[in-house]
Design an enzyme around this catalytic site. Structure first.
Site, PDB file in Angstrom:
ATOM      1  N   GLY A 128       0.826  -1.198   0.000  1.00 49.58           N
ATOM      2  CA  GLY A 128       0.000   0.000   0.000  1.00 49.58           C
ATOM      3  C   GLY A 128       0.855   1.240   0.000  1.00 49.58           C
ATOM      4  O   GLY A 128       2.063   1.186  -0.266  1.00 49.58           O
TER       5      GLY A 128
ATOM      6  N   GLY B 192       4.031   1.151   2.264  1.00 54.21           N
ATOM      7  CA  GLY B 192       5.126   0.237   1.971  1.00 54.21           C
ATOM      8  C   GLY B 192       4.606  -1.164   1.718  1.00 54.21           C
ATOM      9  O   GLY B 192       3.510  -1.337   1.200  1.00 54.21           O
ATOM     10  N   ARG B 193       5.385  -2.159   2.116  1.00 50.39           N
ATOM     11  CA  ARG B 193       5.025  -3.545   1.835  1.00 50.39           C
ATOM     12  C   ARG B 193       4.922  -4.370   3.111  1.00 50.39           C
ATOM     13  O   ARG B 193       5.568  -4.058   4.109  1.00 50.39           O
ATOM     14  CB  ARG B 193       6.075  -4.173   0.908  1.00 50.39           C
ATOM     15  CG  ARG B 193       6.136  -3.528  -0.464  1.00 50.39           C
ATOM     16  CD  ARG B 193       7.190  -4.168  -1.343  1.00 50.39           C
ATOM     17  NE  ARG B 193       7.141  -3.650  -2.699  1.00 50.39           N
ATOM     18  CZ  ARG B 193       7.929  -4.055  -3.687  1.00 50.39           C
ATOM     19  NH1 ARG B 193       8.851  -4.983  -3.449  1.00 50.39           N
ATOM     20  NH2 ARG B 193       7.805  -3.533  -4.893  1.00 50.39           N
ATOM     21  N   VAL B 194       4.100  -5.429   3.049  1.00 49.82           N
ATOM     22  CA  VAL B 194       3.950  -6.354   4.170  1.00 49.82           C
ATOM     23  C   VAL B 194       4.410  -7.741   3.731  1.00 49.82           C
ATOM     24  O   VAL B 194       3.984  -8.244   2.680  1.00 49.82           O
ATOM     25  CB  VAL B 194       2.487  -6.418   4.647  1.00 49.82           C
ATOM     26  CG1 VAL B 194       2.342  -7.430   5.791  1.00 49.82           C
ATOM     27  CG2 VAL B 194       2.001  -5.047   5.100  1.00 49.82           C
TER      28      VAL B 194
ATOM     29  N   LYS C 131       5.717  -5.293   8.397  1.00 50.38           N
ATOM     30  CA  LYS C 131       5.414  -4.135   7.553  1.00 50.38           C
ATOM     31  C   LYS C 131       6.670  -3.296   7.427  1.00 50.38           C
ATOM     32  O   LYS C 131       7.180  -2.759   8.412  1.00 50.38           O
ATOM     33  CB  LYS C 131       4.264  -3.322   8.144  1.00 50.38           C
ATOM     34  CG  LYS C 131       3.896  -2.101   7.305  1.00 50.38           C
ATOM     35  CD  LYS C 131       2.519  -1.551   7.669  1.00 50.38           C
ATOM     36  CE  LYS C 131       2.521  -0.801   8.970  1.00 50.38           C
ATOM     37  NZ  LYS C 131       1.212  -0.120   9.201  1.00 50.38           N
TER      38      LYS C 131
ATOM     39  N   ASP D 157      -9.030   6.044  11.338  1.00 48.53           N
ATOM     40  CA  ASP D 157      -8.821   5.506   9.986  1.00 48.53           C
ATOM     41  C   ASP D 157      -9.472   4.143   9.829  1.00 48.53           C
ATOM     42  O   ASP D 157      -8.863   3.204   9.313  1.00 48.53           O
ATOM     43  CB  ASP D 157      -7.332   5.432   9.668  1.00 48.53           C
ATOM     44  CG  ASP D 157      -7.061   5.342   8.160  1.00 48.53           C
ATOM     45  OD1 ASP D 157      -7.960   5.726   7.369  1.00 48.53           O
ATOM     46  OD2 ASP D 157      -5.973   4.893   7.771  1.00 48.53           O
TER      47      ASP D 157
END
Length: 380
Positions: free
Chosen positions: A84, A87-89, A104, A202
């Protein structure tokens, strides 16, 4: 799964993204004594305070970048489970314990800055509930910022509800109500058990993660804020969140309250009921905004079947649908003081989740088949 300003008035966090912290992360968390002392030891379910009054409930571990690179095989692409704006998971496994985790890795140029990283570590170190994701640890080596969570094998609610391929299993009514009730309990904990209360800020389907039994857990606390205390009615802050989920009064004024979260929950509940996205530009203009489309339909019970997700194929209890829509309608009221407390939402949805629907013994409802529309492939 990333976030962006609800309106064009949101301030840039570019300076936060690029600035390297001068102090260690541990020092910055310790120096956040004001927020930390407000929450520390004040939440039911946390560890007991020690005799000298200090709490030992910050139990997250610190990891080196080398350690986390090892458990992801140097962040190999086949270990990637999500991506997203932040960044990346990656999925990882610690050899010594066999524990499976989600890691993450924040993008240096991504949306989540150092401030949001600190907030997430602080919040998830002090807040513990079955419907909040468990933070195992973090890494702050040099300019590397990584968060280590418990692994949620079924991914996010978004993965099971929106833009599904034809061969993907659709969530049944019982599972949808179970997820809605669990997510509501997570918010209730933040609002009513934390002292001062915590405003999540959120809530959306991509931030609700699911374990192997479809139990939901709220994740991504980088935007969370401590709520108003004393005679204060709101917290004034920059307008941040995800378009389509933000309460209208917050988007217009920047005044944040617990009722802002209630509105966001109402949007998520509508997504769960309808299978539609909060904002869907692939639909006709009148149907692009989920709340705007649904509001007129709330007034006519004869049209309730038009709101239900066609993927349910009529397999839902009519009374249960009416009650779930009534909860959603109250949550997305324009006036915040007209919205219910999360405790009342939990009571209603816990009841609905307990009323198991059996399509074999109960009649199917009339349902409207949706006209297939081309939708772009979703990116994590």
């Amino acid at each position: 799964m990333g976030w962006f300003p609800c309106t064009g008035t949101g301030k840039s966090v570019e300076n936060l993204k690029k600035r390297k912290p001068k102090k260690s992360l541990e020092h910055q968390i310790s120096s956040s004594s004001s927020d930390r002392s407000k929450l520390n030891g004040s939440v039911n379910g946390n560890k007991e305070s020690t005799k000298d009054g200090k709490s030992d409930n910050i139990a997250v571990k610190t990891f080196t970048f080398r350690e986390l690179a090892a458990v992801t095989r140097n962040f190999r692409v086949d270990y990637l489970v999500g991506e997203g704006g932040f960044g990346r998971v990656y999925k990882g496994r610690f050899e010594n314990s066999g524990q499976v985790v989600a890691i993450k890795q924040l993008d240096h140029n991504g949306l989540q800055g150092n401030r949001e990283f600190l907030v997430e570590v602080l919040m998830l170190s002090l807040l513990h509930h079955p419907n909040l994701v468990n933070l195992i640890g973090y890494c702050a080596d040099g300019d590397q910022r990584l968060l280590v969570y418990e692994y949620m094998p079924l991914g996010s609610l978004e993965d099971h509800l929106l833009d599904l391929p034809p061969d993907k299993r659709r969530l049944d009514w019982n599972t949808r109500m179970k997820i809605a009730a669990g997510a509501a309990k997570g918010l209730e904990y933040l609002h009513d058990k934390a002292n001062p209360p915590v405003i999540y800020r959120d809530l959306k389907c991509s931030n609700i993660l699911l374990d192997e039994d479809y139990n939901p857990k709220l994740s991504d606390f980088g935007l969370a804020k401590l709520g108003p205390v004393g005679d204060n009615t709101h917290v004034s802050t920059r307008v941040m969140g995800t378009y389509g989920y933000c309460a209208p009064e917050y988007a217009m004024t920047g005044q944040l309250t617990l009722k802002s979260d209630v509105y966001s929950f109402g949007v998520v509940l509508l997504e769960i009921i309808t299978g539609r996205k909060a904002i869907d530009n692939s639909r006709s203009h009148a149907e692009q905004n989920l709340v705007t489309w649904a509001r007129p339909l709330f007034k006519d019970r004869r049209k309730f079947s038009q709101i239900a997700d066609p993927a349910l194929q009529g397999r839902y209890p009519a009374r249960g649908l009416y009650q779930a829509l009534a909860v959603a309608a109250m949550c997305v009221q324009e006036q915040p003081n007209m919205r219910p407390l999360m405790a009342d939402v939990v009571t209603a949805l816990t009841y609905l989740a307990s009323q198991k629907y059996d399509p074999e013994s109960q009649p199917l409802q009339n349902f409207h088949s949706a006209t297939p529309t081309h939708r772009p492939k979703r990116e994590y």
